[in-house]
Design a protein around this motif. Structure first.
Motif, PDB file in Angstrom:
ATOM      1  N   UNK A 230      13.181 -56.593  26.611  1.00 21.24           N
ATOM      2  CA  UNK A 230      12.283 -56.557  25.584  1.00 21.24           C
ATOM      3  C   UNK A 230      11.669 -55.411  25.254  1.00 21.24           C
ATOM      4  N   UNK A 231      11.368 -54.301  26.345  1.00 21.52           N
ATOM      5  CA  UNK A 231      11.287 -52.993  26.147  1.00 21.52           C
ATOM      6  C   UNK A 231      12.108 -52.219  25.579  1.00 21.52           C
ATOM      7  N   UNK A 232      13.182 -52.585  25.831  1.00 18.84           N
ATOM      8  CA  UNK A 232      14.312 -51.467  25.345  1.00 18.84           C
ATOM      9  C   UNK A 232      14.640 -51.798  24.119  1.00 18.84           C
ATOM     10  N   UNK A 233      14.470 -53.238  23.230  1.00 14.32           N
ATOM     11  CA  UNK A 233      15.048 -53.369  22.295  1.00 14.32           C
ATOM     12  C   UNK A 233      13.564 -53.970  21.233  1.00 14.32           C
ATOM     13  N   UNK A 234      12.423 -53.757  21.795  1.00 14.47           N
ATOM     14  CA  UNK A 234      11.085 -53.923  21.138  1.00 14.47           C
ATOM     15  C   UNK A 234      11.218 -55.544  20.592  1.00 14.47           C
ATOM     16  N   UNK A 235      11.667 -56.423  21.342  1.00 17.29           N
ATOM     17  CA  UNK A 235      12.042 -57.750  21.015  1.00 17.29           C
ATOM     18  C   UNK A 235      10.853 -58.492  21.656  1.00 17.29           C
ATOM     19  N   UNK A 236      10.254 -59.571  20.859  1.00 15.21           N
ATOM     20  CA  UNK A 236       9.015 -60.359  21.359  1.00 15.21           C
ATOM     21  C   UNK A 236       9.764 -61.372  22.344  1.00 15.21           C
ATOM     22  N   UNK A 266       8.258 -48.841  34.852  1.00 12.39           N
ATOM     23  CA  UNK A 266       8.406 -49.785  35.751  1.00 12.39           C
ATOM     24  C   UNK A 266       7.225 -50.605  35.826  1.00 12.39           C
ATOM     25  N   UNK A 267       6.203 -50.091  35.818  1.00 14.91           N
ATOM     26  CA  UNK A 267       5.092 -50.836  35.948  1.00 14.91           C
ATOM     27  C   UNK A 267       5.031 -51.739  34.746  1.00 14.91           C
ATOM     28  N   UNK A 268       5.226 -51.371  33.599  1.00 16.72           N
ATOM     29  CA  UNK A 268       5.436 -52.298  32.321  1.00 16.72           C
ATOM     30  C   UNK A 268       6.183 -53.419  32.751  1.00 16.72           C
ATOM     31  N   UNK A 269       7.444 -53.186  33.243  1.00 14.44           N
ATOM     32  CA  UNK A 269       8.432 -54.112  33.568  1.00 14.44           C
ATOM     33  C   UNK A 269       7.879 -55.291  34.622  1.00 14.44           C
TER      34      UNK A 269
END
Length: 312
Positions: A230-236, A266-269
């Motif tokens: 999600x973070x890498x590809x800006x996917x919902x 890391x915190x966001x994940x």
């Protein structure tokens, strides 16, 4: 070819299991979906009592998750969880050959489908996360029946013939299968093609990138792949729950998972994993008898876990 990628040679027991299952599925089709579901529930009750298969695991985990329940209530809930698992297994087994119209007719309520449409409209692909609650396999079939281009990330099975049969069934219904060992390579391609990629994200596995988050107050090792993608590809990210109703039909719940960026990746994940785990826990509290308590959810924990928060 390495041992990890070499084709597995089916054994005699694999073939026996496969053909026995196919024969049973053929017989179940003759009695119809509702009767087959009821029969699955009755047979699964025998696994709880008198056979006692994993009975201690189920009762300890339910008691740990719901400490206010009396022993009698725990046992009642445990028995109903076996019945739910039996019904889910049989309902999944008879999905092959089920028409799109029949799949759609087995859902009596959908909450939040607008989030699916909004996610698809972005054109960035969609991450779907769910857990072993209700009938997760039927959920994939329902999304495919609604026309959502869907890939499911699935773990390999011990029986290669049965695995091929299950994957063929998924593809016939409209789902493409991504083996978990190929997820890193294939998920980016699926998201770029604006496909939805579904993860059942409440069981850990050795070698799978995971993080520990609270689940019913105890640290549980949980896959972090959906959050990373999600973070890498800006996917919902959408949380999905497909749960059986008193009528025998299903309710489908769709909820967006907040994806926030603070600059600490890391915190966001970890925060995303925690959010969808909390959403799953909320749904389990509403439908506790439909969770897969037979799996040892807290088997792997951090080494500094206090004894009172260890595996029940």
């Amino acid at each position: 070819m390495s041992d990890a990628t070499a084709p597995r040679v089916p054994t005699f027991s694999h073939r026996l299991e496969y053909y026995g299952t196919r024969a049973a599925v053929a017989a179940l089709h003759l009695v119809g979906w509702r009767a087959a579901s009821w029969l699955g529930g009755r047979l699964a009750r025998l696994a709880y009592k008198p056979l006692g298969i994993r009975r201690g695991v189920v009762e300890r985990q339910i008691a740990a998750a719901f400490p206010a329940l009396s022993p009698d209530t725990v046992r009642d809930l445990a028995g109903r969880s076996y019945e739910s698992l039996g019904r889910t297994s049989i309902e999944t087994a008879v999905l092959p050959g089920t028409s799109r119209e029949e799949i759609l007719a087995r859902v009596e309520r959908v909450v939040g489908w607008e989030h699916v449409e909004a996610a698809q409209a972005l054109g960035k692909g969609t991450i779907l996360v769910t857990g072993h609650l209700g009938n997760w396999e039927f959920g994939g079939a329902y999304f495919a029946a609604r026309g959502v281009p869907l890939d499911v990330v699935a773990r390999g099975m011990a029986n290669p013939i049965f695995e091929a049969y299950v994957n063929e069934t998924r593809q016939r219904i409209g789902m493409e299968v991504i083996h978990d060992r190929d997820a890193v390579r294939r998920t980016p391609r699926s998201l770029r093609d604006n496909r939805a990629v579904a993860f059942v994200s409440d069981h850990d596995a050795l070698g799978l990138a995971s993080t520990f988050v609270p689940f019913f107050g105890r640290p549980a090792k949980t896959p972090r792949g959906p959050a990373v993608f999600a973070l890498r590809f800006d996917a919902p990210v959408l949380f999905i729950a497909v749960v059986r109703q008193p009528s025998g039909r299903y309710a489908v719940y769709v909820e967006p998972v907040v994806v926030a960026r603070t600059g600490d990746r890391e915190a966001d994940i970890d925060a995303i994993v925690l959010r969808f785990t909390q959403m799953l826990e909320d749904k389990i509290r509403a439908y506790p008898e439909q969770y897969f308590w037979q799996h040892r959810r807290w088997r792997r924990q951090p080494p500094d876990t206090p004894p009172h928060l260890g595996e029940p």
